[in-house]
Design a protein around this motif. Sequence first.
Motif, PDB file in Angstrom:
ATOM      1  N   UNK A  73       0.840  -1.203   0.000  1.00 40.47           N
ATOM      2  CA  UNK A  73       0.000   0.000   0.000  1.00 40.47           C
ATOM      3  C   UNK A  73       0.877   1.256   0.000  1.00 40.47           C
ATOM      4  N   UNK A  74       0.476   2.264  -0.758  1.00 39.45           N
ATOM      5  CA  UNK A  74       1.172   3.552  -0.767  1.00 39.45           C
ATOM      6  C   UNK A  74       0.147   4.666  -0.603  1.00 39.45           C
ATOM      7  N   UNK A  75       0.625   5.837  -0.212  1.00 38.44           N
ATOM      8  CA  UNK A  75      -0.232   7.011  -0.004  1.00 38.44           C
ATOM      9  C   UNK A  75      -1.359   6.701   0.980  1.00 38.44           C
ATOM     10  N   UNK A  76      -0.990   6.023   2.064  1.00 39.23           N
ATOM     11  CA  UNK A  76      -1.986   5.684   3.068  1.00 39.23           C
ATOM     12  C   UNK A  76      -3.009   4.674   2.606  1.00 39.23           C
ATOM     13  N   UNK A  77      -2.632   3.837   1.635  1.00 42.62           N
ATOM     14  CA  UNK A  77      -3.557   2.835   1.107  1.00 42.62           C
ATOM     15  C   UNK A  77      -4.413   3.336  -0.039  1.00 42.62           C
ATOM     16  N   UNK A  78      -4.182   4.588  -0.490  1.00 43.40           N
ATOM     17  CA  UNK A  78      -4.975   5.131  -1.593  1.00 43.40           C
ATOM     18  C   UNK A  78      -4.596   4.503  -2.933  1.00 43.40           C
ATOM     19  N   UNK A  79      -3.379   3.938  -3.028  1.00 39.44           N
ATOM     20  CA  UNK A  79      -2.915   3.307  -4.263  1.00 39.44           C
ATOM     21  C   UNK A  79      -2.177   2.021  -3.929  1.00 39.44           C
ATOM     22  N   UNK A  80      -1.912   1.243  -4.980  1.00 41.79           N
ATOM     23  CA  UNK A  80      -1.178  -0.018  -4.855  1.00 41.79           C
ATOM     24  C   UNK A  80       0.166   0.142  -5.563  1.00 41.79           C
ATOM     25  N   UNK A  81       1.239  -0.232  -4.890  1.00 34.21           N
ATOM     26  CA  UNK A  81       2.565  -0.202  -5.489  1.00 34.21           C
ATOM     27  C   UNK A  81       2.930  -1.602  -5.952  1.00 34.21           C
ATOM     28  N   UNK A  82       3.223  -1.743  -7.254  1.00 33.25           N
ATOM     29  CA  UNK A  82       3.656  -3.011  -7.844  1.00 33.25           C
ATOM     30  C   UNK A  82       5.155  -2.939  -8.082  1.00 33.25           C
ATOM     31  N   UNK A  83       5.899  -3.876  -7.494  1.00 31.37           N
ATOM     32  CA  UNK A  83       7.345  -3.903  -7.690  1.00 31.37           C
ATOM     33  C   UNK A  83       7.763  -5.259  -8.251  1.00 31.37           C
ATOM     34  N   UNK A  84       8.595  -5.211  -9.300  1.00 31.75           N
ATOM     35  CA  UNK A  84       9.036  -6.409 -10.001  1.00 31.75           C
ATOM     36  C   UNK A  84      10.527  -6.629  -9.734  1.00 31.75           C
TER      37      UNK A  84
END
Length: 465
Positions: free
Chosen positions: A92-103
């Motif tokens: 979670x990023x921005x307090x859960x406002x968005x999803x961070x995908x890391x490869x």
Amino acid sequence: MVVEAHQLFLPKPPFFSPSFPSPPPHFSSFLFHPSSFSLALFHSDSSISLYSPFSLSSFPPPLTTLPPPISAASFLLLRNPNPTTLFLITSPVSGGASVLLRFYILNSARKSFAPARVVCNQSDLEFDESKFGVVFRVSHGVSVKLVGDVNVFALYSISNGKVWVFAVKQLGGDEVKLMKCAVIDCSLPVFSISVSFGFLILGEDNGVRVFPLRPLVKGRVKKEKGVITKSLNSDKMEIKRLPLRNGMLIHGMNGVNAEICSADGGKLMCIETDQKLTSNVVLDERIENPKLRSVRLRQDSREGIANFMAFKNKDDNFESIKIPAKSAKAIGIQALSSTKFLILDSEGNLHLLFLATSVGSGTPYHMKQLTHNMKVRKLAVLPDSSTRSQTVWISDALHTLHMIAVTDMDASVNQTDSKDPAEKLVQTSVAQAIFSSEKVQEIEALSANTVLLLGQGSMFAYAIS
């Protein structure tokens, strides 16, 4: 039959400080990737240790460690242009406002995973240099589920009630391209999810819903078209722009009152235009700047894409499923082969799902229940299409682990058998029983006769020969 047991001594979690007064976080679960023989160990503080290749004989410190918070993870195999293993995590990023995908891409020479650079050009996806990941502008919510297979992965958000299907392609080196292909609006609860062998399977109340992946991954192409006119008396080419959106042009008598027909939402609509075309022209269409657009559909769509298979249901029509008040939930899905899947329900029963070998084939999907004498809570299997008898590992999540042989009496509907295939049971036999000194938290099949077991603080490997 000989059983060989190994206890693996786990290293301390990478982010544990000896000066910290609380006990170190323990290992809560793991993932094993058979193609690259990579192992991901999940710590209770949501950090991850990656091992590649994983070895039973030694357990050195991991070369790749991923700090918390990590909400979900999955291995992903790329086959374009060369076989490459990716490890994908969400946060979670921005307090859960968005999803961070890391490869993270596997470097076979160094035997470690390194961050991959991601190229994406869709409006709700953006690569963030500072986070070295893709920010997906949808709410993360309380939790997400992530599953991957070959070139494709799916992300399910419980809070959003949506499943997104993504495709990944390697561009070269440590660079990959990410494409959002489809989104499924979920009107019913989803308890498990699987992406394997060209199928997306959602575990629901009283059964599973099956989507073929091909129409989801292909997406829709937004086409900007022009009409190329060529005079029979001249070699001069002229392109006339007409607002042809996902459609074709049909010109009338002498090119007057041409009709523009476009398909929108499955309905054919025609409008007239006063665009005049000379009678001595040759018509053609040119696609310029094609843009991939996501397919959008509902979980209970009636477009014929999905099929619902119930555990107990008199009517196999997925459009009118009546769910019992206390129905079993499909909480686990494991692929046996390209056409057979094992489904674990919340009551501890196993079901064998047979799928059609091709999209649109006349062979119906059907499901049979397996015979076993245990309330199953954990399930592990290594997919194998080369044999009709396959090894499956099951556990009651207490102290017992069974190795069973699943014998498929007939992979397809036996046309000479008068009995309903759905009423027949698939016979199984217990080939070996293993009793663990610790309660079973997780199991993974390393091979057809080797299983990895995570207890309450210890890890064991059992090999049957």
